[in-house]
Design a protein around this motif. Structure first.
Motif, short mmCIF file in Angstrom:
data_model
loop_
_atom_site.label_atom_id
_atom_site.label_comp_id
_atom_site.label_asym_id
_atom_site.label_seq_id
_atom_site.Cartn_x
_atom_site.Cartn_y
_atom_site.Cartn_z
N ALA A 41 -15.43 -3.74 7.31
CA ALA A 41 -14.60 -2.83 6.52
C ALA A 41 -15.42 -1.72 5.87
CB ALA A 41 -13.84 -3.61 5.44
N ASN A 61 -9.00 -0.42 1.63
CA ASN A 61 -8.42 -1.76 1.57
C ASN A 61 -6.89 -1.66 1.65
OD1 ASN A 61 -7.71 -0.90 -1.02
ND2 ASN A 61 -9.15 -2.24 -2.06
N ARG A 62 -6.22 -2.77 1.49
CA ARG A 62 -4.76 -2.81 1.65
C ARG A 62 -4.04 -1.82 0.73
NH1 ARG A 62 -0.82 -8.08 0.77
NH2 ARG A 62 1.13 -6.91 0.93
N LEU A 63 -4.41 -1.78 -0.53
CA LEU A 63 -3.74 -0.87 -1.46
C LEU A 63 -3.85 0.58 -0.98
CD1 LEU A 63 -2.23 -0.71 -4.21
CD2 LEU A 63 -4.44 -0.15 -5.21
N ARG A 65 -4.40 1.63 2.09
CA ARG A 65 -3.66 1.81 3.33
C ARG A 65 -2.17 1.93 3.07
NH1 ARG A 65 -7.40 -2.00 4.99
NH2 ARG A 65 -5.91 -3.69 4.71
N GLU A 66 -1.63 1.11 2.19
CA GLU A 66 -0.18 1.06 1.98
C GLU A 66 0.34 2.21 1.13
OE1 GLU A 66 1.44 -2.75 0.96
OE2 GLU A 66 0.41 -3.72 2.65
N ARG A 88 -5.13 -6.99 -9.13
CA ARG A 88 -6.54 -7.13 -8.79
C ARG A 88 -7.08 -8.50 -9.18
NH1 ARG A 88 -11.58 -3.67 -11.41
NH2 ARG A 88 -13.20 -4.87 -10.38
N ALA A 91 -5.68 -11.24 -6.84
CA ALA A 91 -6.28 -11.16 -5.50
C ALA A 91 -7.74 -11.62 -5.52
CB ALA A 91 -6.17 -9.74 -4.96
N SER A 96 -10.08 -12.15 -2.48
CA SER A 96 -9.67 -10.95 -1.77
C SER A 96 -10.00 -9.68 -2.55
CB SER A 96 -8.16 -11.00 -1.52
OG SER A 96 -7.70 -9.77 -1.00
N GLU A 98 -8.56 -6.79 -1.55
CA GLU A 98 -7.53 -5.87 -1.04
C GLU A 98 -6.88 -5.01 -2.12
OE1 GLU A 98 -7.05 -5.01 1.95
OE2 GLU A 98 -8.07 -6.59 3.04
N PHE A 99 -7.07 -5.36 -3.40
CA PHE A 99 -6.49 -4.58 -4.49
C PHE A 99 -7.56 -4.23 -5.54
CE2 PHE A 99 -3.20 -7.12 -2.53
CZ PHE A 99 -2.25 -6.16 -2.25
#
Length: 131
Positions: A41, A61-63, A65-66, A88, A91, A96, A98-99
């Motif tokens: 990543a 990360n996911r945040l 990307r979304e 955060r 997660a 994780s 991702e946030f």
């Protein structure tokens, strides 16, 4: 060190190298952040305002990307940090990132787990070679 030497050879007056130190034993980088820096990543970073309300570069990360890395909906500084904190914390408790703000420069995938002293010596040597 090679990147620093290359930038200097191309005429740069300086090079910002903060990310290089993030895997050093002396750094207080979290386990989640360290794992991200060592993962595939770390090859993809972007400027984002989602975590602080101001632009900064981090591992996508996911945040990011979304919502999109730069969003007019992000709360203004310093409110963004508190707005994302509950997500955060949850997660990160699950391991994780991702946030989380996974701050990193454009060359994050080249970080090494060495002492800060050794890294500094390598970087100083690259500067000498570039001169």
């Amino acid at each position: 060190a090679k990147g620093v030497a290359a930038a200097m050879a191309l005429g740069a007056a300086g090079v910002q190298i903060g990310t290089a130190y993030m895997l050093c034993a002396e750094a207080t980088t979290s386990a989640v952040h360290r794992a991200a820096l060592k993962s595939d990543a770390a090859r993809v970073t972007a400027l984002t305002n989602l975590f602080t309300g101001r632009p900064a570069r981090g591992i996508v990360n996911r945040l990011m990307r979304e919502i999109g890395p730069m969003s007019p909906a992000a709360p203004a500084f310093p409110l963004a940090t508190a707005a994302i904190a509950p997500l955060r914390v949850k997660a990160e408790s699950l391991g994780s990132g991702e946030f989380s703000p996974l701050w990193a420069g454009q060359n994050a995938s080249r970080c090494k787990e060495v002492s800060a002293a050794l890294l500094t010596i390598e970087l100083a040597g690259a500067l000498e070679d570039a001169r």
